[in-house]
Scaffold this active site. Structure first.
Site, short mmCIF file in Angstrom:
data_model
loop_
_atom_site.label_atom_id
_atom_site.label_comp_id
_atom_site.label_asym_id
_atom_site.label_seq_id
_atom_site.Cartn_x
_atom_site.Cartn_y
_atom_site.Cartn_z
N ASP A 61 7.90 -12.02 4.37
CA ASP A 61 8.06 -12.02 2.92
C ASP A 61 7.03 -13.00 2.38
O ASP A 61 7.15 -14.21 2.58
CB ASP A 61 9.48 -12.45 2.54
CG ASP A 61 9.70 -12.43 1.03
OD1 ASP A 61 8.71 -12.31 0.27
OD2 ASP A 61 10.88 -12.56 0.63
N TYR A 169 2.54 -7.06 -14.50
CA TYR A 169 1.55 -6.60 -13.52
C TYR A 169 0.13 -7.03 -13.92
O TYR A 169 -0.62 -7.57 -13.10
CB TYR A 169 1.62 -5.07 -13.39
CG TYR A 169 0.82 -4.53 -12.22
CD1 TYR A 169 1.28 -4.66 -10.92
CD2 TYR A 169 -0.39 -3.87 -12.44
CE1 TYR A 169 0.55 -4.15 -9.85
CE2 TYR A 169 -1.12 -3.36 -11.36
CZ TYR A 169 -0.64 -3.51 -10.08
OH TYR A 169 -1.36 -3.01 -9.02
N LYS A 173 -2.24 -9.57 -11.81
CA LYS A 173 -3.50 -9.18 -11.19
C LYS A 173 -4.68 -9.98 -11.74
O LYS A 173 -5.64 -10.29 -11.02
CB LYS A 173 -3.72 -7.68 -11.34
CG LYS A 173 -2.70 -6.85 -10.55
CD LYS A 173 -2.73 -7.20 -9.05
CE LYS A 173 -1.79 -6.36 -8.22
NZ LYS A 173 -1.87 -6.67 -6.77
N THR A 204 -0.74 6.20 -3.28
CA THR A 204 0.08 5.50 -2.30
C THR A 204 1.54 5.61 -2.75
O THR A 204 1.81 6.04 -3.87
CB THR A 204 -0.27 4.00 -2.22
OG1 THR A 204 0.22 3.37 -3.41
CG2 THR A 204 -1.75 3.76 -2.07
N1 LIG Z 1 -1.65 2.28 -5.69
C1 LIG Z 1 -2.33 1.92 -6.75
O1 LIG Z 1 -2.58 2.72 -7.67
C2 LIG Z 1 -2.87 0.52 -6.86
C3 LIG Z 1 -3.87 0.28 -7.80
C4 LIG Z 1 -4.38 -1.02 -7.91
C5 LIG Z 1 -3.91 -2.03 -7.11
N2 LIG Z 1 -2.92 -1.76 -6.20
C6 LIG Z 1 -2.45 -2.88 -5.39
O2 LIG Z 1 -2.64 -2.58 -4.02
C7 LIG Z 1 -1.73 -3.33 -3.23
C8 LIG Z 1 -1.08 -2.39 -2.23
O3 LIG Z 1 -0.30 -1.46 -2.96
P1 LIG Z 1 -0.08 0.04 -2.47
O4 LIG Z 1 -0.57 0.93 -3.54
O5 LIG Z 1 -0.60 0.19 -1.09
O6 LIG Z 1 1.50 0.10 -2.54
P2 LIG Z 1 2.62 0.28 -1.42
O7 LIG Z 1 3.90 0.15 -2.15
O8 LIG Z 1 2.35 1.51 -0.63
O9 LIG Z 1 2.39 -0.97 -0.45
C9 LIG Z 1 2.76 -2.27 -0.81
C10 LIG Z 1 3.35 -2.95 0.42
O10 LIG Z 1 3.63 -4.31 0.07
C11 LIG Z 1 4.86 -4.65 0.69
N3 LIG Z 1 5.46 -5.79 -0.01
C12 LIG Z 1 5.97 -5.84 -1.27
N4 LIG Z 1 6.46 -7.07 -1.52
C13 LIG Z 1 6.28 -7.80 -0.40
C14 LIG Z 1 6.58 -9.14 -0.04
N5 LIG Z 1 7.18 -9.99 -0.88
N6 LIG Z 1 6.22 -9.56 1.20
C15 LIG Z 1 5.62 -8.72 2.07
N7 LIG Z 1 5.32 -7.45 1.79
C16 LIG Z 1 5.64 -6.99 0.57
C17 LIG Z 1 5.71 -3.39 0.59
O11 LIG Z 1 6.78 -3.43 1.51
C18 LIG Z 1 4.68 -2.32 0.88
O12 LIG Z 1 4.61 -2.03 2.26
C19 LIG Z 1 -0.76 -3.98 -4.21
O13 LIG Z 1 -1.11 -5.33 -4.39
C20 LIG Z 1 -0.97 -3.18 -5.47
O14 LIG Z 1 -0.64 -3.91 -6.64
C21 LIG Z 1 -2.40 -0.51 -6.05
#
Ligand SMILES: NC(=O)c1ccc[n+]([C@@H]2O[C@H](COP(=O)([O-])OP(=O)(O)OC[C@H]3O[C@@H](n4cnc5c(N)ncnc54)[C@H](O)[C@@H]3O)[C@@H](O)[C@H]2O)c1
Length: 264
Positions: A61, A169, A173, A204
């Site tokens: 975490d 959010y 960011k 995702t």
């Molecule tokens: N998918 C998008 O459109 C997008 C766009 C811009 C940025 N992001 C960023 O990319 C990163 C990855 O997101 P994603 O799209 O792969 O989403 P996702 O939900 O598939 O993956 C996020 C992962 O983070 C883990 N997580 C959440 N809180 C946690 C914690 N406290 N400790 C440990 N693990 C934790 C979750 O269990 C999950 O496996 C994030 O920071 C997200 O904000 C995503």
């Protein structure tokens, strides 16, 4: 020859989405990978192994500083060092669902700041900013002692685009982006580089189902000139560039694999 042969990478959020695609790509490039995530990591480990790499999963975490220290310690115990860290763990909203989808159905502006509960704001900042800081700090302590390393923080194009209804959010960011610059500056002469990747909308689990939700998808595409979602592998490719010496003169920067956002 892989771009990361003999390197060790720690990836938070590595059980899913962008973190998982990055773990698989790094392994394919020769890295040993340590995945830290709240969610179970068995599938991700299996996928890394299928790509020919070695992987370890530790339930982590990132809001716990002890967990972040333990994750880096586990990498050192298992593989002897840490060369690359990717902080991908993050959440879109305190309640879980993505902010683009939540905002699209929010006729009453329940997600706007005037109606925002403090704990909702704090929860997103706790995971997305404090969690990344604690991850970076644990990585940096080890990397500075080694005299080398590359840290890649996953921010978002939302660091630069204000989205009504997504204050937690967007603020989080922007915080990751500023943290990246400050830490990059602080470590500039240590051999440790710190950069960010700011993805646009990427397919995702975070935005699962968006293509079937016309209002949310139209909102996302209205700021995405390529008119499609990114693939997690396309974000992983940007992470790979920042992880390797191909980016050796870059620190404190953010790359945007974002389908043409910021062209205007
Ligand atoms: N998918 C998008 O459109 C997008 C766009 C811009 C940025 N992001 C960023 O990319 C990163 C990855 O997101 P994603 O799209 O792969 O989403 P996702 O939900 O598939 O993956 C996020 C992962 O983070 C883990 N997580 C959440 N809180 C946690 C914690 N406290 N400790 C440990 N693990 C934790 C979750 O269990 C999950 O496996 C994030 O920071 C997200 O904000 C995503």
């Amino acid at each position: 020859m892989g771009a990361l042969d003999g390197k060790v990478a720690v990836i938070t959020g590595g059980a899913s989405g962008i973190g998982r695609a990055t773990a698989v790509r790094f392994a394919a490039e020769g890295a040993d990978v340590v995945i830290g995530d709240l969610a179970p990591g068995d599938d991700a480990v299996a996928e890394v192994e299928k790509a020919g790499g070695r992987a370890v999963y530790l339930r982590t975490d990132t809001t716990s500083e002890d967990d972040c220290e333990a994750l880096v310690a586990a990498a050192v115990d298992r593989f002897g060092r840490v060369d690359v860290g990717v902080a991908s763990a993050g959440i879109a909203t305190a309640a879980g669902p993505s902010n683009v989808q939540t905002r699209a159905g929010d006729a009453a502006n329940a997600t706007h700041v005037v109606n925002l509960a403090t704990e909702t704001f704090e929860r997103v900042l706790d995971v997305n900013v404090v969690g990344v800081m604690q991850t970076d700090r644990a990585l940096a302590r080890r990397m500075v002692a080694q005299g080398s390393g590359s840290i890649v923080n996953i921010a978002s194009s939302a660091a630069r685009i204000p989205l009504a209804g997504a204050a937690p959010y967007c603020v989080s960011k922007a915080g990751v982006w500023m943290l990246t610059k400050v830490l990059g500056l602080e470590l500039a002469t240590t051999g440790v580089r710190v950069n960010a990747v700011g993805p646009g909308y990427t397919a995702t689990p975070m935005i699962d189902g968006i293509e079937q939700q016309p209002a949310a998808f139209a909102s996302a595409m209205s700021i995405t000139p390529m008119n499609r979602l990114g693939r997690p592998e396309e974000i992983a490719a940007a992470c790979l560039f920042l992880a390797t010496d191909e980016s050796s003169f870059m620190t404190g920067q953010m790359l945007h694999p974002a389908g043409g956002q910021f062209t205007g």
